[in-house]
Motif scaffolding. Structure first.
Motif, PDB file in Angstrom:
ATOM      1  N   GLU A 163     -58.997 -50.890  23.398  1.00 41.16           N
ATOM      2  CA  GLU A 163     -59.175 -50.314  24.738  1.00 41.16           C
ATOM      3  C   GLU A 163     -60.637 -49.911  24.871  1.00 41.16           C
ATOM      4  OE1 GLU A 163     -56.153 -47.155  25.331  1.00 41.16           O
ATOM      5  OE2 GLU A 163     -55.280 -47.991  23.518  1.00 41.16           O
ATOM      6  N   GLN A 164     -61.296 -50.423  25.891  1.00 40.71           N
ATOM      7  CA  GLN A 164     -62.746 -50.219  26.036  1.00 40.71           C
ATOM      8  C   GLN A 164     -63.055 -49.232  27.146  1.00 40.71           C
ATOM      9  OE1 GLN A 164     -65.587 -52.045  24.415  1.00 40.71           O
ATOM     10  NE2 GLN A 164     -66.573 -50.296  25.405  1.00 40.71           N
ATOM     11  N   GLU A 165     -63.709 -48.125  26.780  1.00 43.36           N
ATOM     12  CA  GLU A 165     -64.151 -47.167  27.802  1.00 43.36           C
ATOM     13  C   GLU A 165     -65.614 -47.409  28.130  1.00 43.36           C
ATOM     14  OE1 GLU A 165     -61.262 -43.363  26.667  1.00 43.36           O
ATOM     15  OE2 GLU A 165     -63.359 -43.320  26.064  1.00 43.36           O
ATOM     16  N   TYR A 166     -66.006 -47.090  29.356  1.00 43.02           N
ATOM     17  CA  TYR A 166     -67.407 -47.244  29.755  1.00 43.02           C
ATOM     18  C   TYR A 166     -67.690 -46.402  30.990  1.00 43.02           C
ATOM     19  CZ  TYR A 166     -65.365 -50.371  33.266  1.00 43.02           C
ATOM     20  OH  TYR A 166     -64.598 -50.875  34.287  1.00 43.02           O
ATOM     21  N   PHE A 167     -68.973 -46.159  31.231  1.00 40.37           N
ATOM     22  CA  PHE A 167     -69.404 -45.533  32.480  1.00 40.37           C
ATOM     23  C   PHE A 167     -70.056 -46.598  33.343  1.00 40.37           C
ATOM     24  CE2 PHE A 167     -69.061 -41.695  30.003  1.00 40.37           C
ATOM     25  CZ  PHE A 167     -68.837 -40.684  30.926  1.00 40.37           C
ATOM     26  N   ALA A 168     -69.937 -46.448  34.649  1.00 40.58           N
ATOM     27  CA  ALA A 168     -70.705 -47.289  35.565  1.00 40.58           C
ATOM     28  C   ALA A 168     -71.437 -46.362  36.520  1.00 40.58           C
ATOM     29  CB  ALA A 168     -69.786 -48.226  36.331  1.00 40.58           C
TER      30      ALA A 168
ATOM     31  N   VAL B  61     -73.741 -50.591  33.673  1.00 51.51           N
ATOM     32  CA  VAL B  61     -72.594 -50.244  32.834  1.00 51.51           C
ATOM     33  C   VAL B  61     -73.128 -49.648  31.543  1.00 51.51           C
ATOM     34  CG1 VAL B  61     -70.668 -51.172  31.506  1.00 51.51           C
ATOM     35  CG2 VAL B  61     -71.046 -51.931  33.857  1.00 51.51           C
ATOM     36  N   LEU B  62     -72.715 -48.425  31.267  1.00 53.54           N
ATOM     37  CA  LEU B  62     -73.193 -47.719  30.079  1.00 53.54           C
ATOM     38  C   LEU B  62     -72.102 -47.742  29.021  1.00 53.54           C
ATOM     39  CD1 LEU B  62     -74.656 -44.571  31.917  1.00 53.54           C
ATOM     40  CD2 LEU B  62     -75.811 -46.749  31.452  1.00 53.54           C
ATOM     41  N   LEU B  63     -72.400 -48.407  27.907  1.00 57.47           N
ATOM     42  CA  LEU B  63     -71.404 -48.489  26.831  1.00 57.47           C
ATOM     43  C   LEU B  63     -71.655 -47.431  25.762  1.00 57.47           C
ATOM     44  CD1 LEU B  63     -71.317 -52.370  26.523  1.00 57.47           C
ATOM     45  CD2 LEU B  63     -69.496 -50.922  27.420  1.00 57.47           C
TER      46      LEU B  63
ATOM     47  N   ILE C  75     -70.245 -33.879  29.214  1.00 55.27           N
ATOM     48  CA  ILE C  75     -69.201 -34.648  29.890  1.00 55.27           C
ATOM     49  C   ILE C  75     -68.611 -35.586  28.844  1.00 55.27           C
ATOM     50  CG2 ILE C  75     -68.972 -36.584  31.530  1.00 55.27           C
ATOM     51  CD1 ILE C  75     -71.038 -34.916  33.224  1.00 55.27           C
ATOM     52  N   ASN C  76     -67.320 -35.854  28.943  1.00 57.48           N
ATOM     53  CA  ASN C  76     -66.677 -36.699  27.932  1.00 57.48           C
ATOM     54  C   ASN C  76     -67.473 -37.958  27.612  1.00 57.48           C
ATOM     55  OD1 ASN C  76     -64.467 -35.113  27.525  1.00 57.48           O
ATOM     56  ND2 ASN C  76     -63.000 -36.766  27.890  1.00 57.48           N
ATOM     57  N   GLY C  77     -67.446 -38.339  26.358  1.00 56.29           N
ATOM     58  CA  GLY C  77     -68.076 -39.588  25.957  1.00 56.29           C
ATOM     59  C   GLY C  77     -67.067 -40.726  25.976  1.00 56.29           C
ATOM     60  N   SER C  78     -67.518 -41.907  25.559  1.00 57.62           N
ATOM     61  CA  SER C  78     -66.646 -43.092  25.580  1.00 57.62           C
ATOM     62  C   SER C  78     -66.369 -43.597  24.175  1.00 57.62           C
ATOM     63  CB  SER C  78     -67.299 -44.225  26.364  1.00 57.62           C
ATOM     64  OG  SER C  78     -67.585 -43.831  27.674  1.00 57.62           O
ATOM     65  N   GLY C  79     -65.149 -44.035  23.989  1.00 58.65           N
ATOM     66  CA  GLY C  79     -64.770 -44.610  22.703  1.00 58.65           C
ATOM     67  C   GLY C  79     -64.068 -45.930  22.898  1.00 58.65           C
ATOM     68  N   LYS C  80     -63.543 -46.388  21.807  1.00 56.82           N
ATOM     69  CA  LYS C  80     -62.790 -47.630  21.853  1.00 56.82           C
ATOM     70  C   LYS C  80     -61.558 -47.359  21.002  1.00 56.82           C
ATOM     71  CE  LYS C  80     -65.620 -51.085  21.085  1.00 56.82           C
ATOM     72  NZ  LYS C  80     -66.637 -51.973  21.652  1.00 56.82           N
ATOM     73  N   HIS C  81     -60.377 -47.403  21.599  1.00 62.06           N
ATOM     74  CA  HIS C  81     -59.169 -47.232  20.800  1.00 62.06           C
ATOM     75  C   HIS C  81     -58.807 -48.565  20.193  1.00 62.06           C
ATOM     76  CE1 HIS C  81     -57.785 -43.442  23.195  1.00 62.06           C
ATOM     77  NE2 HIS C  81     -58.923 -43.292  22.567  1.00 62.06           N
TER      78      HIS C  81
END
Ligand code: ADP
Ligand code: MG
Length: 720
Positions: A213-218, A324-326, A334-340
């Protein structure tokens, strides 16, 4: 098998509801379906057989496949081809060659040999090898991975055939992320097949499966381009908190704004054409944070597809005016992004070995693989932690939002209860009746309801798979998957030996399995944790339990450096000691480089953008106060005091800037690799953080018209 997928003519369709996904899914890949249509029957059969058994293709089969692939690619309009690989930079690499060759003097023809398909020889000297390749032996080879289909990359006015390859050195040493992953998949397959024989299952192979599962910011691209930190460090190095962050929790699963939806739909279109099974899209917790998750696939495919997905996200984003910020932590506070990374093992017939079964026999098998996985995490939690250690992830792990840096496993109340019962019960002589009494005969399907899910656990069992939640959003998933496979293989081997001994000693089958399972349950109890992984109590409890707690990259790499830790990868030939040392070296250097770049960027922003703006602001205000006084208006002391406070703060920022430059110079001057990494991780990072604090405070006091950078609230405003 149905007809091969056809590319949709997206120029003539304005909406995707005019065409079904299944009609074009994988149309830009040399898929199995296409191979089935184009290869001679015996060649196709031999190809399938080799894949199923995880064996290399014979040269004749490889040649026939190559010819068919070339014809297909030319028909699709490809002008170029490239070997596509995953060097240890973490990004993908490609060097395009046109299909042309001289025919007669002055004329060119399209040419592509089987050899060019199967093996490439890029100039490898500029890729990191961690000292594995001396420069006089800079040659590296790319070798086609037939398990990953070739695909077509569409450029603005032409197409390129991309051949997924492994990247290896002259002596066969792994120079990429794919080779160890493929090796680890073979190793875990062999161990699991052996184990399955004890349960009367003769599997052709066992496949490690993964759904990342890929999280990201745009964020708005025009705004992002005005921030050097986002351009060069992929995250903001300065930024005052916005008045409203994620406190209201109104973004998660909220309705997707049209601009974002348009972007997501185009991402999915690109994914589907490439055979990436994108399944889920939703808003994430933080403002402008989103997630895309595919259906699971074999781990090597999932890894290739995740790399492609990250590129698609960025390039489609740009077409939609979005950056897109990976990065794991683009915005402080603010919450960060991960990869489940969801992981399981399944037979080639599709039986999931982590799925509770219907019969006591099936459930014994399930418990065997479950306890082997627990044993893997228990024994190799340190290496697992190291596999995801790098500068970006340091901002998440243990930082009170993402999974903690202590590796523990969450099983849920039902399974925990059963495991506790096995531990206490007289499992050693378990009869069917006893097994049923223990609740194993009829294991409940683990419900995936929200109450039973523990988001604070780094390694959670979610019904029929484990979910490794500590992986960073920008990180290749290949290494963590490699470590999971290797660790689980080692644990299965250990249980296999014990089970064999129990059986040899004359124990009845069920009782023998239960004895082995029970022992593993007792041994691994320390990593089972159902409570709040973010709490201070857990840190203390974990310490009492003797679990490794690597707070940052420096500490995590230190664990990996222990010879006993390296053995789990070295012994089965997944990564030799030398190959691991090279990787460790690369990790150290990469860590230092990342922090070095961040420090340089912050220095430049502070020195050339922020501090000049602050002095301009101060000057302008002082001038205004002077004008007021000249006009006979008394200037309140509070106004003067506010200006004085800002001036004092600017002075403090200047002092901290100097301190940061000194810390950087001191770190760079250190000879020893480890000492340098530690200095970057401690002194330099601390100095950077200290400077940031004052800059953030200055931002909050500065005239907004004079502030030189887009602010958090602008970047995080809803995308309309
Ligand atoms: P979430 O965890 O967000 O609730 P799901 O549990 O439905 O979502 O699935 C998340 C990811 O797990 C998806 O990418 C899915 O394909 C993957 N997944 C599901 N089953 C397995 C499995 N057996 N092995 C590996 N990955 C799986
Ligand atoms: Mg999940």
């Amino acid at each position: 098998m149905g007809k091969a997928a056809q590319a949709p003519d997206t120029s003539s369709i304005s909406r995707l509801d005019q065409i079904k996904i299944s009609q074009y899914f994988g149309c830009n890949t040399f898929s199995e379906r296409t191979m089935h249509e184009r290869l001679q029957r015996d060649v196709y059969k031999a190809y399938r057989q080799a894949l199923k058994r995880g064996e290399p293709l014979s040269p004749e089969v490889a040649k026939s496949v190559a010819i068919a692939m070339k014809e297909w690619a030319l028909e699709q309009g490809c002008t170029h081809f490239t070997h596509w690989f995953l060097p240890m930079t973490g990004a993908t690499a490609e060097k395009h060659d046109a299909f042309i060759a001289w025919d007669e003097p002055g004329t060119v023809i399209e040419r592509f040999s089987g050899g060019q398909l199967i093996q490439g020889e890029p100039d490898a000297s500029s890729f990191p090898s961690g000292g594995l390749r001396a420069t006089f032996e800079a040659r590296g080879y790319t070798a086609w991975d037939p398990a990953s289909p070739a695909f077509i990359m569409e450029g603005p006015i032409g197409k390129t055939l991309c051949i997924p390859t492994a990247f290896i050195g002259y002596h066969g040493e792994a120079l990429d992320h794919k080779v160890p992953l493929l090796r680890s998949m073979d190793v875990v397959s062999a161990s699991a097949r052996k184990a399955l024989k004890f349960f009367g299952v003769d599997a052709g192979s066992v496949v490690a499966q993964c759904g990342p599962e890929q999280e990201y910011f745009a964020v708005d691209l025009d705004l992002a381009r005005q921030r050097p930190d986002l351009l060069f460090a992929n995250r903001t190095l300065q930024g005052a908190k916005p008045p409203k962050g994620q406190e209201l929790e109104d973004h998660y699963f909220g309705s997707i704004k049209e601009r974002v939806l348009g972007f997501m739909q185009e991402v999915e279109l690109e994914c589907f054409k490439l055979g990436i099974p994108a399944k889920t899209r939703h808003n994430e917790v933080a403002p402008n944070q989103f997630e895309i998750a595919p259906i699971y696939e074999a781990a090597n495919l999932a890894s290739d597809h995740n790399q492609l997905l990250m590129e698609i996200l960025k390039s489609v984003g740009e077409r939609h005016g979005l950056a897109v910020l990976l990065h794991e932590k683009p915005f402080a506070g603010i919450n960060g992004s991960g990869k489940h990374v969801n992981w399981s093992l399944a037979t080639d017939e599709g039986q999931n070995l982590l799925e509770p079964g219907h019969t006591p026999e099936e459930n014994l098998q399930f418990l065997f693989f479950l306890s082997a996985t627990l044993k893997a995490i228990h024994t190799h939690g340190g290496l697992l932690r190291a596999s995801i250690a790098f500068a970006g992830n340091d901002h998440r792990l243990g930082a009170n939002e993402a999974p903690p840096a202590i590796m523990s496993a969450f099983l849920g109340a039902q399974l925990n209860h059963i495991l506790d019962a096995i531990e206490k019960g007289a499992a050693a002589d378990a009869s069917t009746q006893k097994i049923i009494d223990l609740g194993i005969g009829n294991l409940p399907r683990i419900e995936k309801d929200a109450t039973d899910r523990n988001r604070t656990s780094p390694f959670a069992f979610t019904g029929n798979k484990f979910e490794f939640r500590a992986v960073g959003s920008s990180q290749p998933i290949a290494l963590p998957l490699t470590v999971i496979n290797a660790a689980v293989a080692e644990a299965i081997d250990d249980l296999n030996v014990k089970l064999e001994a129990e059986l040899k000693a004359g124990k009845e089958h069920k009782a023998a399995v239960m004895a082995v399972v029970k022992q593993a349950i007792v041994e691994t109890k320390a990593i089972r944790f159902e409570g709040n992984g973010y709490s201070e109590e857990w840190k203390q409890e974990a310490e009492r339990r003797g679990l490794p707690h690597a707070k940052d990259t420096v500490a995590a790499l230190h664990i990996w450096e222990q010879p006993a830790v390296k053995a789990v990868l070295a012994k089965p030939g997944i990564l030799s000691e030398g190959e691991q040392e090279s990787r460790l070296h690369i990790r150290h250097e990469e860590y230092q480089k990342v922090i070095n770049i961040e420090t340089q960027v912050l220095r430049q922003m502070a020195e050339t953008q922020i501090l000049p703006s602050i002095t301009a602001d101060l000057g302008a205000r002082a001038e205004t106060l002077g004008k007021l006084a000249a006009a006979g208006i008394s200037v309140p002391e509070t106004l003067k005091a506010a200006l004085q406070a800002q001036a004092t703060l600017a002075g403090e920022a200047q002092a901290r800037l100097t301190a940061m430059k000194e810390a950087l110079a001191a770190a760079e001057a250190l000879e020893d690799l480890h000492a340098r990494t530690a200095a970057f991780g401690n002194q330099v990072n601390q100095a950077k953080h200290a400077l940031r604090e004052t800059l953030d405070a200055l931002e909050d006091a500065c005239d907004a018209d004079l502030w030189p950078l887009p602010k958090y609230w602008q970047l995080l405003a809803p995308l309309v």
